[in-house]
Write a protein that holds these residues in place. Structure first.
Motif, PDB file in Angstrom:
ATOM      1  N   GLY A   6       1.033  -1.270   0.217  1.00 31.58           N
ATOM      2  CA  GLY A   6      -0.289  -0.023  -0.599  1.00 31.58           C
ATOM      3  C   GLY A   6       0.946   0.520   0.085  1.00 31.58           C
ATOM      4  O   GLY A   6       0.037   2.747  -0.123  1.00 31.58           O
ATOM      5  N   GLN A   7       2.446   1.369   0.059  1.00 34.32           N
ATOM      6  CA  GLN A   7       2.910   2.452  -0.020  1.00 34.32           C
ATOM      7  C   GLN A   7       3.616   2.207  -0.955  1.00 34.32           C
ATOM      8  O   GLN A   7       4.477   1.436  -1.632  1.00 34.32           O
ATOM      9  N   SER A   8       3.990   3.821  -1.911  1.00 31.87           N
ATOM     10  CA  SER A   8       4.820   3.877  -2.599  1.00 31.87           C
ATOM     11  C   SER A   8       5.577   4.759  -3.144  1.00 31.87           C
ATOM     12  O   SER A   8       4.620   5.971  -2.323  1.00 31.87           O
ATOM     13  N   HIS A   9       6.460   5.598  -3.853  1.00 36.28           N
ATOM     14  CA  HIS A   9       7.680   6.726  -4.250  1.00 36.28           C
ATOM     15  C   HIS A   9       7.139   7.258  -5.668  1.00 36.28           C
ATOM     16  O   HIS A   9       6.779   6.126  -6.325  1.00 36.28           O
ATOM     17  N   ARG A  10       6.965   7.996  -5.900  1.00 37.39           N
ATOM     18  CA  ARG A  10       6.205   8.275  -7.245  1.00 37.39           C
ATOM     19  C   ARG A  10       6.794   9.776  -7.478  1.00 37.39           C
ATOM     20  O   ARG A  10       6.839  11.071  -6.865  1.00 37.39           O
ATOM     21  N   LEU A  11       7.214  10.641  -8.863  1.00 35.88           N
ATOM     22  CA  LEU A  11       6.721  11.723  -9.386  1.00 35.88           C
ATOM     23  C   LEU A  11       5.734  12.526  -9.136  1.00 35.88           C
ATOM     24  O   LEU A  11       5.189  12.202  -9.070  1.00 35.88           O
ATOM     25  N   ALA A  12       5.810  13.641  -7.911  1.00 33.20           N
ATOM     26  CA  ALA A  12       5.178  14.640  -7.935  1.00 33.20           C
ATOM     27  C   ALA A  12       4.269  14.975  -8.950  1.00 33.20           C
ATOM     28  O   ALA A  12       5.102  15.158 -10.300  1.00 33.20           O
ATOM     29  N   TRP A  46       8.803  26.991  -7.467  1.00 39.77           N
ATOM     30  CA  TRP A  46       9.296  25.871  -6.858  1.00 39.77           C
ATOM     31  C   TRP A  46       8.715  24.708  -7.219  1.00 39.77           C
ATOM     32  O   TRP A  46       9.780  23.775  -7.093  1.00 39.77           O
ATOM     33  N   PHE A  47       7.699  24.589  -7.800  1.00 38.17           N
ATOM     34  CA  PHE A  47       7.495  23.159  -8.128  1.00 38.17           C
ATOM     35  C   PHE A  47       8.360  22.845  -9.037  1.00 38.17           C
ATOM     36  O   PHE A  47       8.724  21.787  -9.510  1.00 38.17           O
ATOM     37  N   HIS A  48       7.989  23.677  -9.742  1.00 35.98           N
ATOM     38  CA  HIS A  48       8.214  23.923 -11.638  1.00 35.98           C
ATOM     39  C   HIS A  48       9.972  24.200 -11.755  1.00 35.98           C
ATOM     40  O   HIS A  48      10.077  23.262 -12.751  1.00 35.98           O
ATOM     41  N   GLU A  49      10.636  24.128 -10.871  1.00 39.27           N
ATOM     42  CA  GLU A  49      12.366  23.981 -10.793  1.00 39.27           C
ATOM     43  C   GLU A  49      12.652  23.053 -10.391  1.00 39.27           C
ATOM     44  O   GLU A  49      13.587  22.401 -11.031  1.00 39.27           O
ATOM     45  N   HIS A  50      11.583  21.905 -10.167  1.00 37.93           N
ATOM     46  CA  HIS A  50      11.679  20.179  -9.885  1.00 37.93           C
ATOM     47  C   HIS A  50      11.562  19.259 -11.323  1.00 37.93           C
ATOM     48  O   HIS A  50      10.234  19.080 -11.137  1.00 37.93           O
ATOM     49  N   LEU A  51      12.512  19.290 -11.840  1.00 34.22           N
ATOM     50  CA  LEU A  51      12.352  18.831 -13.004  1.00 34.22           C
ATOM     51  C   LEU A  51      13.173  17.331 -12.844  1.00 34.22           C
ATOM     52  O   LEU A  51      13.454  16.972 -12.181  1.00 34.22           O
ATOM     53  N   PRO A  52      12.498  16.335 -12.985  1.00 34.24           N
ATOM     54  CA  PRO A  52      12.443  15.364 -13.212  1.00 34.24           C
ATOM     55  C   PRO A  52      13.975  14.148 -13.230  1.00 34.24           C
ATOM     56  O   PRO A  52      14.200  13.216 -12.559  1.00 34.24           O
ATOM     57  N   GLU A  53      14.143  15.146 -14.690  1.00 34.51           N
ATOM     58  CA  GLU A  53      15.531  14.262 -15.336  1.00 34.51           C
ATOM     59  C   GLU A  53      16.664  15.437 -14.347  1.00 34.51           C
ATOM     60  O   GLU A  53      17.867  14.506 -13.868  1.00 34.51           O
ATOM     61  N   SER A  54      16.410  15.634 -13.645  1.00 37.14           N
ATOM     62  CA  SER A  54      18.201  16.142 -12.347  1.00 37.14           C
ATOM     63  C   SER A  54      17.114  16.942 -11.735  1.00 37.14           C
ATOM     64  O   SER A  54      18.487  16.548 -10.804  1.00 37.14           O
ATOM     65  N   VAL A 101       1.687  10.839   1.537  1.00 36.65           N
ATOM     66  CA  VAL A 101       2.236  11.206   3.379  1.00 36.65           C
ATOM     67  C   VAL A 101       3.666  12.003   3.806  1.00 36.65           C
ATOM     68  O   VAL A 101       4.508  11.825   5.010  1.00 36.65           O
ATOM     69  N   ALA A 102       4.389  11.634   2.690  1.00 37.91           N
ATOM     70  CA  ALA A 102       5.660  11.974   2.637  1.00 37.91           C
ATOM     71  C   ALA A 102       6.114  12.547   1.347  1.00 37.91           C
ATOM     72  O   ALA A 102       5.062  12.145   0.150  1.00 37.91           O
ATOM     73  N   TRP A 103       6.598  13.275   1.671  1.00 41.30           N
ATOM     74  CA  TRP A 103       7.758  13.665  -0.007  1.00 41.30           C
ATOM     75  C   TRP A 103       9.034  14.176   0.386  1.00 41.30           C
ATOM     76  O   TRP A 103       9.623  14.642   1.063  1.00 41.30           O
ATOM     77  N   LEU A 104       9.837  14.584  -0.639  1.00 40.86           N
ATOM     78  CA  LEU A 104      11.403  14.748  -0.723  1.00 40.86           C
ATOM     79  C   LEU A 104      11.801  14.789  -1.947  1.00 40.86           C
ATOM     80  O   LEU A 104      11.565  15.129  -3.755  1.00 40.86           O
ATOM     81  N   SER A 105      12.454  16.078  -2.177  1.00 36.01           N
ATOM     82  CA  SER A 105      13.161  17.010  -3.659  1.00 36.01           C
ATOM     83  C   SER A 105      14.687  17.192  -3.439  1.00 36.01           C
ATOM     84  O   SER A 105      15.454  17.123  -2.087  1.00 36.01           O
ATOM     85  N   PHE A 106      14.667  16.724  -4.371  1.00 34.30           N
ATOM     86  CA  PHE A 106      16.202  17.590  -4.648  1.00 34.30           C
ATOM     87  C   PHE A 106      16.229  19.106  -5.474  1.00 34.30           C
ATOM     88  O   PHE A 106      15.336  18.915  -6.614  1.00 34.30           O
ATOM     89  N   SER A 107      16.879  19.594  -4.890  1.00 39.04           N
ATOM     90  CA  SER A 107      17.156  21.432  -5.335  1.00 39.04           C
ATOM     91  C   SER A 107      18.641  21.245  -5.292  1.00 39.04           C
ATOM     92  O   SER A 107      19.649  20.730  -5.033  1.00 39.04           O
ATOM     93  N   SER A 108      18.868  22.564  -6.633  1.00 37.65           N
ATOM     94  CA  SER A 108      20.199  23.143  -6.963  1.00 37.65           C
ATOM     95  C   SER A 108      20.806  23.572  -5.658  1.00 37.65           C
ATOM     96  O   SER A 108      19.777  24.357  -5.028  1.00 37.65           O
TER      97      SER A 108
END
Length: 171
Positions: A7-13, A49-57, A70-77
């Motif tokens: 019942g739990q998974s992560h994916r691109l937002a 901020w959301f649009h700065e998160h590109l899936p490839e980078s 229930v959770a999120w993780l971001s990679f930010s420059s």
């Protein structure tokens, strides 16, 4: 999509996830332990901020349990200059009701494993010195204290330290 537990998974937002991402973030503000924001943020204030998160980078991931984020993780420059393009800042937020259930560990491990695909060789986390649960989580995954900024945050009249944790990614 990656399975964690049943019942739990992560994916691109997706953009539709942004209100829930903001809700989870805002829920951490009153604790004065996780973020330097003192008042809730709005969905509108997080659109760029959301649009700065590109899936490839610089992906932004959400983790679902029972079809609810229930959770999120971001990679930010980091620092926005070209010479730092191989370094990212990680931000990790977990809804209070599911903290200490392994979701943060799972997301952090996935981020470490995914970093080489993003051409990232250094991961950073900026964590308040008094946020012992987050410090323990990151240190357990191999992050080390690479520096500190004493007293840079004022939370409810008290000066708080900000620690810089780092991880050297193995290619």
């Amino acid at each position: 999509m990656h399975s964690v537990l049943s019942g739990q998974s992560h994916r691109l937002a997706t953009f539709a996830d942004l209100p829930r991402i903001v809700e989870i973030y805002n829920a951490t503000i009153p604790s004065r332990q996780v973020t330097a924001d003192l008042e809730p943020v709005t969905v509108e204030s997080r659109i760029q901020w959301f649009h700065e998160h590109l899936p490839e980078s610089r992906p932004l991931w959400v983790l679902e349990a029972n079809a609810q984020v229930v959770a999120w993780l971001s990679f930010s420059s980091f620092y926005g200059r070209p010479a730092y393009c191989h370094t990212v800042e990680l931000s990790l937020y977990v809804e209070e009701s599911v903290r200490r259930s392994g979701l943060g560990t799972y997301l952090l491990r996935e981020a470490i494993a995914h970093a080489p695909r993003l051409k990232v060789n250094r991961l950073l986390a900026f964590i308040f010195g008094h946020n012992t649960p987050s410090l323990a989580l990151f240190e357990k995954q191999g992050f080390e204290c690479w520096g500190g900024l004493p007293g840079v945050a004022v939370l409810d009249g008290a000066q708080k330290d900000l620690l810089i944790l780092g991880y050297a990614v193995q290619a």
